[in-house]
Each structure stands twice: as structure tokens, then as C-alpha cells.
Enzyme design. Structure first.
Site, PDB file in Angstrom:
ATOM      1  CE1 TYR A  94       3.366  -2.309  -3.592  1.00  0.00           C
ATOM      2  CE2 TYR A  94       1.693  -3.342  -2.214  1.00  0.00           C
ATOM      3  CZ  TYR A  94       2.323  -3.213  -3.433  1.00  0.00           C
ATOM      4  OH  TYR A  94       1.920  -3.972  -4.510  1.00  0.00           O
ATOM      5  CB  CYS A  95       5.296   3.868  -2.580  1.00  0.00           C
ATOM      6  SG  CYS A  95       6.618   4.263  -1.412  1.00  0.00           S
ATOM      7  CG  PHE A  96      10.034   1.227  -6.178  1.00  0.00           C
ATOM      8  CD1 PHE A  96       9.726   0.066  -6.868  1.00  0.00           C
ATOM      9  CD2 PHE A  96      11.370   1.582  -6.038  1.00  0.00           C
ATOM     10  CE1 PHE A  96      10.728  -0.725  -7.427  1.00  0.00           C
ATOM     11  CE2 PHE A  96      12.380   0.803  -6.591  1.00  0.00           C
ATOM     12  CZ  PHE A  96      12.051  -0.350  -7.290  1.00  0.00           C
ATOM     13  N   GLY A  99       8.929   4.674   0.882  1.00  0.00           N
ATOM     14  CA  GLY A  99       9.380   6.009   1.250  1.00  0.00           C
ATOM     15  C   GLY A  99       8.319   7.075   1.103  1.00  0.00           C
ATOM     16  CE1 TYR A 124       6.539  -5.393  -7.091  1.00  0.00           C
ATOM     17  CE2 TYR A 124       8.676  -4.372  -7.507  1.00  0.00           C
ATOM     18  CZ  TYR A 124       7.714  -5.315  -7.818  1.00  0.00           C
ATOM     19  OH  TYR A 124       7.930  -6.189  -8.849  1.00  0.00           O
TER      20      TYR A 124
END
EC number: 2.9.1.3
Length: 366
Positions: A94-96, A99, A124
Site C-alpha cells: 500500500y501507499c498513502f 493511488g 494507509y
């Protein structure tokens, strides 16, 4: 390939392995327990891309990102992601916000390493929102009872004996008083909140609907209780723990002198550890100078200094009892007498440790 994940409850309930592709500075501000940070970009790279995005737009920022993360640098990062994916075939990345960054990592893993690896949709931010909601829902739906009592009565000991307790101080890595700092540091605020929410989630998944908490102030060291929980705690019923001054002195001596010194020595070695322990004890007393008053502070500091010198020479801790008892009787106890009076309508039981433990077990249905 497994589907991208939107089931945040499953992720935390079963401790699914997760790879956080945010920059290190983002990760350090707050993360989830057990997650590994394998970023797409370093802090400096992320900053450059962010500046470019503001000045020239998204397409220019994407192009700069690809320039910065290319060649040997790109290969090294893909190798690290691939190693994680192979070691954790049931995991996610995952990222923030779920995206561009996590999509790029996902694409590169597929094209460069031949690995299909799913990401967390919403990233996140969505998982963090889920955990905040988890705590709010538990506060609204569950039955809470608090254990109160004067300093040194053994509230943490009571908590440790109950299967339905929620140990806020353990999550905060702090004993909760002015002298409560441990040899190891406290978690970041977000990490504290996340771990607490996951604990609540797992307990409720087993059917637990009643929790026993220690009666805490809003701050446990520098960790702040989630506001909905703290506000609710001002209205929950209380069980009041009692004990003699002599027993309380011994309990504090063990926790705040013997065990704390051992923590520092284990972390830093005998000489440096004792020096750090002594400095921590002096600092803790100095922090409440204004509330103690100058004369009382000087008197207790002198006793503490003598006790530390004796402890350093021959390991004896007897003299510490002098400042501990004075601090209890002259400083902490008057505050707790006031607290008990102000909370008296909420106290449903009072007694010494074994009686309180038995009462709380029966209250929980056995």
C-alpha cells in the site's frame, strides 16, 4: 493474482503481512504494527517530486519520479519488494491513498519480477480511518469499568490478572505517573492509537464486550488517549483499589527503582545504564518542583541523592524508601483523596487487590 484488498478488518484481525511503500518520513509519523517500510521513493526524492507537481503539474512530476527511480536504484528496490512478496505470499502492499505509488510498485513487480502482488485499495489513509472508527464503535458499544486507587496500590497488577483488561500503559510504554518513563521510548501517537484499535478489534472478535481499564488521565506520558475513549471514561463506573502505605512504598520501590534501573542497565550496560537511570529519577522529581514547592523538593532531592549514591556503591536501595514515602503521603495522596471524593458516586466497589480481582472476575461473568 489475488484481488486487491478492501477488507481492512481482515487485514488487522489476521495480521496480514503488509509492505508500506510510503517515504520513510511518512512511515515514521505513524504506521501499523509489524508492517515493513519498503518505499518507492526516499524522502528527498519524494520532496523533489512534490515540488515539481506543485510547479509543473502531475505529468511532469510522474516523469521526474521515473527519472529519479531508474537504473540500479530501481532494480534494487524491485529486488527488495520481490523478496518481501516471495516471503509473504498472503500479503499486500500500500501507499498513502492506494493511488499512484502503490500502482507503480504493483506494475513494476509484475513487469520486472513477474510477480502479481495485490495492493490495499484506499491505502494507509483508509486503513487509518477504519481503525479510528473501530475505537469509536467499541467505546459506544462496549461496557467499560475503571480501576482507580492511590499511587502504588497495584492497579497494573490487577489489570494483568484479568482476561478482559485493556492495558493502556502497556500500549503507551509508560507507567502513567510523573515517574512513569521507561528506559525505552514511547510509540508515536498514531502508532499508539493504531495498536490500541487493533487490540480492541481482536478482543471484540472473540466476543468480548466488557473491558477493564486503569483510570488514566488524558496523557500517558506523551501518548494521548483517543478523545472518545477519554470522554467516555469520565462516566464509567469505578472500582477503587486500596492498600497500606507500607505496601505501596515497596511496590513503587520495586517498579520505579529496582526494575527501572535493571531496564537501563540491560539497554546500556552497567555503568552507562545506572547513570541514565539516576538522571531519569532526578529529572522526574525536578519536573514536579513547582507543584512540590522549593523546600519540599530540596528535601526529597537530598534523600534521593543519598539513596542513588548508596545504590551505586553497593546495590542497596533501602534509602529510596524515604523519598518515596514522603512523595506519597505529602504529594500524591492528597490529590487522590480529592479525586476519590469527586468520583465517589461512580465507585461501585472498593477493597484490596484480591477482593478487587475477584469482584471484577464475577462482574465479567466468572
Amino acid at each position: 493474482m489475488r484481488d486487491n484488498c478492501t477488507d481492512y478488518r481482515d487485514l488487522f484481525l489476521h495480521d496480514r503481512p503488509m509492505m508500506d511503500t510510503r517515504a520513510p518520513v511518512e512511515f515514521l509519523k505513524g504506521a501499523f504494527p509489524g508492517v515493513i517500510n519498503l518505499p518507492l521513493m526516499t524522502d528527498i526524492e519524494r520532496q523533489k517530486v512534490g515540488t515539481c507537481y506543485k510547479q509543473q503539474g502531475q505529468q511532469a512530476a510522474i516523469e521526474l519520479g521515473h527519472q529519479l527511480v531508474s537504473g540500479h536504484t530501481k532494480n534494487e528496490r524491485i529486488e527488495a519488494w520481490a523478496a518481501f512478496a516471495k516471503a509473504n505470499p498472503e500479503g499486500y502492499l500500500y501507499c498513502f491513498r492506494g493511488g499512484l505509488r502503490s500502482q507503480i510498485v504493483q506494475q513494476w513487480l509484475k513487469s520486472e519480477a513477474g510477480i502479481d502482488y495485490p495492493r490495499v485499495v484506499g491505502g494507509y489513509k483508509a486503513m487509518r480511518t477504519f481503525l479510528l472508527q473501530t475505537t469509536d464503535e467499541a467505546v459506544q458499544a462496549c461496557d467499560f469499568v475503571l480501576v482507580g486507587g492511590m499511587t502504588g496500590t497495584g492497579k497494573t497488577e490487577v489489570i494483568s490478572q484479568l482476561s478482559n483488561s485493556l492495558d493502556l500503559e502497556a500500549h503507551a510504554n509508560h507507567r502513567g505517573s510523573s515517574f512513569g518513563k521507561r528506559a525505552t521510548g514511547q510509540p508515536e501517537q498514531i502508532d499508539f492509537e493504531n495498536a490500541l484499535a487493533i487490540d480492541l478489534l481482536k478482543r471484540r472478535a472473540t466476543g468480548q464486550q466488557q473491558f477493564v481499564l486503569e483510570d488514566e488521565s488524558r496523557l500517558i506520558g506523551r501518548c494521548s488517549l483517543p478523545l472518545p475513549l477519554y470522554q467516555a471514561m469520565q462516566h464509567h463506573p469505578l472500582v477503587w483499589l486500596e492498600d497500606s502505605v507500607a505496601n505501596r512504598v515497596e511496590r513503587i520501590l520495586q517498579a520505579y527503582v529496582v526494575e527501572l534501573c535493571a531496564e537501563f542497565v540491560a539497554a546500556q550496560g552497567a555503568e552507562a545504564g545506572f547513570t541514565a537511570f539516576a538522571a531519569r529519577l532526578r529529572e522526574s522529581l525536578a519536573n514536579i518542583t513547582r507543584r512540590l514547592g522549593g523546600e519540599r523538593y530540596q528535601r526529597l532531592a537530598a534523600i534521593m541523592e543519598q539513596a542513588l549514591q548508596e545504590q551505586q556503591v553497593d546495590g542497596q536501595v533501602d534509602t529510596h524508601r524515604g523519598w518515596i514515602e514522603a512523595l506519597l503521603v505529602e504529594y500524591y495522596d492528597p490529590m487522590y483523596v480529592f479525586q476519590r471524593e469527586s468520583k465517589s458516586v461512580r465507585i461501585e466497589f472498593a477493597g484490596e487487590q484480591q477482593a478487587v480481582v475477584e469482584y471484577l472476575r464475577k462482574r465479567n461473568g466468572g
